[in-house]
Write a protein that holds these residues in place. Structure first.
Motif, mmCIF file in Angstrom:
data_model
loop_
_atom_site.group_PDB
_atom_site.id
_atom_site.type_symbol
_atom_site.label_atom_id
_atom_site.label_comp_id
_atom_site.label_asym_id
_atom_site.label_seq_id
_atom_site.Cartn_x
_atom_site.Cartn_y
_atom_site.Cartn_z
ATOM 1 N N THR A 205 71.841 31.984 67.338
ATOM 2 C CA THR A 205 71.100 31.792 68.607
ATOM 3 C C THR A 205 69.529 32.363 68.461
ATOM 4 O O THR A 205 68.637 32.395 69.321
ATOM 5 N N GLN A 207 66.733 31.370 67.554
ATOM 6 C CA GLN A 207 65.571 30.566 67.708
ATOM 7 C C GLN A 207 65.546 29.854 69.144
ATOM 8 O O GLN A 207 64.846 29.128 69.788
ATOM 9 N N ASN A 208 66.597 30.212 70.168
ATOM 10 C CA ASN A 208 66.495 29.984 71.388
ATOM 11 C C ASN A 208 65.363 29.944 72.244
ATOM 12 O O ASN A 208 64.853 29.208 72.877
ATOM 13 N N ASP A 209 65.017 31.253 72.400
ATOM 14 C CA ASP A 209 63.905 31.692 73.058
ATOM 15 C C ASP A 209 63.449 33.129 72.686
ATOM 16 O O ASP A 209 63.472 34.084 73.457
ATOM 17 N N PRO A 210 62.578 33.267 71.460
ATOM 18 C CA PRO A 210 62.279 34.418 71.081
ATOM 19 C C PRO A 210 61.099 34.962 71.691
ATOM 20 O O PRO A 210 60.174 34.437 72.121
ATOM 21 N N LEU A 211 61.344 36.405 72.302
ATOM 22 C CA LEU A 211 60.210 36.835 73.095
ATOM 23 C C LEU A 211 60.039 38.524 72.530
ATOM 24 O O LEU A 211 60.705 39.101 72.188
ATOM 25 N N LYS A 250 61.728 34.202 65.559
ATOM 26 C CA LYS A 250 60.188 34.101 65.895
ATOM 27 C C LYS A 250 59.677 32.790 65.849
ATOM 28 O O LYS A 250 60.216 31.904 65.306
ATOM 29 N N THR A 251 58.891 32.482 66.971
ATOM 30 C CA THR A 251 58.001 31.079 67.116
ATOM 31 C C THR A 251 57.121 31.021 66.013
ATOM 32 O O THR A 251 56.950 32.108 65.317
ATOM 33 N N HIS A 254 54.381 33.764 66.458
ATOM 34 C CA HIS A 254 54.750 35.049 65.891
ATOM 35 C C HIS A 254 54.729 35.091 64.457
ATOM 36 O O HIS A 254 54.332 36.141 63.876
#
Length: 336
Positions: A205, A207-211, A250-251, A254
């Motif tokens: 999971t 890479q679903n929405d890393p913040l 990470k995006t 990032h």
């Protein structure tokens, strides 16, 4: 600490009078960037860096798992998995894995990193026995032929134990002991050095929405805390390596932020490992869709890391990376 101090790495042969070597390696610095959680960044001189921070930045890193860190080292990737993002199924047969290990060492690998569970985004969990059956026989076969250091890329204590018994020298845990705390006990009891990596979430999971509030400082704080946990578990700091975990939760932005300021992690006082080889962000930036077509971008990232004093680069393309680093060190007058 009143802030975070990122040494500004230099490699020029002409140094200022107060220049200090970074971790006893080929890079030096005579100033740092002071970073705060409030978002301020300012250049400061050597005299403005707290004594304990300066000591951690400058102290030469002790040898670990048969490696010294007075020059850049190459960790070759050997995935004995059917589903790794770049070379899945290429080396799952033991004979193919051993042959590839021979090739990696012949072309410049200083260490071989063997993994039996893919940690690509979306990868499925692999049962312990299956992961042991993939990795331990290969490690044993390689160890029978060569003395090159071997790391086991796992987050599970039984897998690491079997790998060490088969001849592995280092535990490379992408979860930094957060997945299986018993893994820290294995490292402490066996005396095996470790690499602690940052990841936000599990591979399934991540890479679903890393913040992050601040990806650079959040990753730094996580690794600092995990180092302290490892030391508390009985693993000396001089047996710990750190990895900021490029691509693990990470995006692309990032990743680029961490790569740009990776010299901050010298302040942790441990060798830094970078694993960015063939990853998706390289393809997005360069236009190379296939992972195996990202050799040039991967080498570029590795060279930039070496120029910031990173001690170990984990790569698929050994020969290309070795050649590039050899030329860079020769140009800078830093031949081994």
């Amino acid at each position: 600490m009143t802030g975070y101090f990122r040494p500004i790495p230099m490699q020029d042969t002409t140094r200022s009078a107060d220049a200090r070597a970074i971790a006893g390696g080929c890079c030096w610095f005579d100033r740092a960037e002071r970073i705060t959680r409030g978002g301020t960044r300012e250049l400061v001189g050597i005299a403005d860096i707290p004594a304990d921070v300066l000591e951690r930045i400058t102290t030469p890193r002790a040898p670990m798992a048969g490696l010294t860190f007075d020059a850049p080292r190459i960790m070759g990737i050997l995935n004995v998995t059917p589903d790794s993002f770049s070379d899945g199924a290429d080396f799952i047969a033991p004979d193919a894995a051993v042959a590839h290990a021979r090739d990696m060492v012949a072309t410049g690998a200083d260490m071989i990193d063997i993994g039996g569970e893919s940690t690509r985004p979306g990868a499925d969990f692999v049962p312990v026995n299956e992961e042991i059956n993939r990795t331990a026989p290969v490690i044993k076969a390689i160890r029978a032929e060569m003395t090159t250091p071997i790391s086991i890329d796992t987050r599970k204590a039984p897998v690491a134990q079997a790998a060490l018994e088969a001849g592995a020298n280092l535990i490379n845990d992408v979860a930094a002991f957060t997945h299986d705390p018993v893994l820290a006990e294995v490292a402490a009891q066996t005396g095996a050095p470790v690499c602690l990596m940052h990841a936000q979430g599990d591979p399934e999971t991540m890479q679903n929405d890393p913040l992050y509030d601040d990806v650079l400082l959040d990753v730094y704080d996580f690794l600092s805390e995990r180092i302290n946990a490892a030391v508390t578990a009985g693993i000396p700091r001089n047996r710990i390596m750190v990895d900021p975990g490029i691509g693990f939760g990470k995006t692309m932005q990032h990743n680029l932020t961490l790569l740009r300021d990776i010299s901050l992690f010298h302040t942790l006082g441990c060798p830094i490992l970078l694993g960015a080889s063939r990853k998706k962000f390289i393809g997005v930036i360069s236009g190379a869709r296939s992972a195996k077509d990202r050799v040039y971008g991967s080498v570029s990232v590795a060279l930039d890391a070496v120029a910031q004093g990173v001690q170990v680069v984990r790569v698929h393309d050994i020969e290309a990376t070795k050649q590039a680093i050899s030329l860079q060190t020769a140009i800078r007058g830093q031949q081994e």
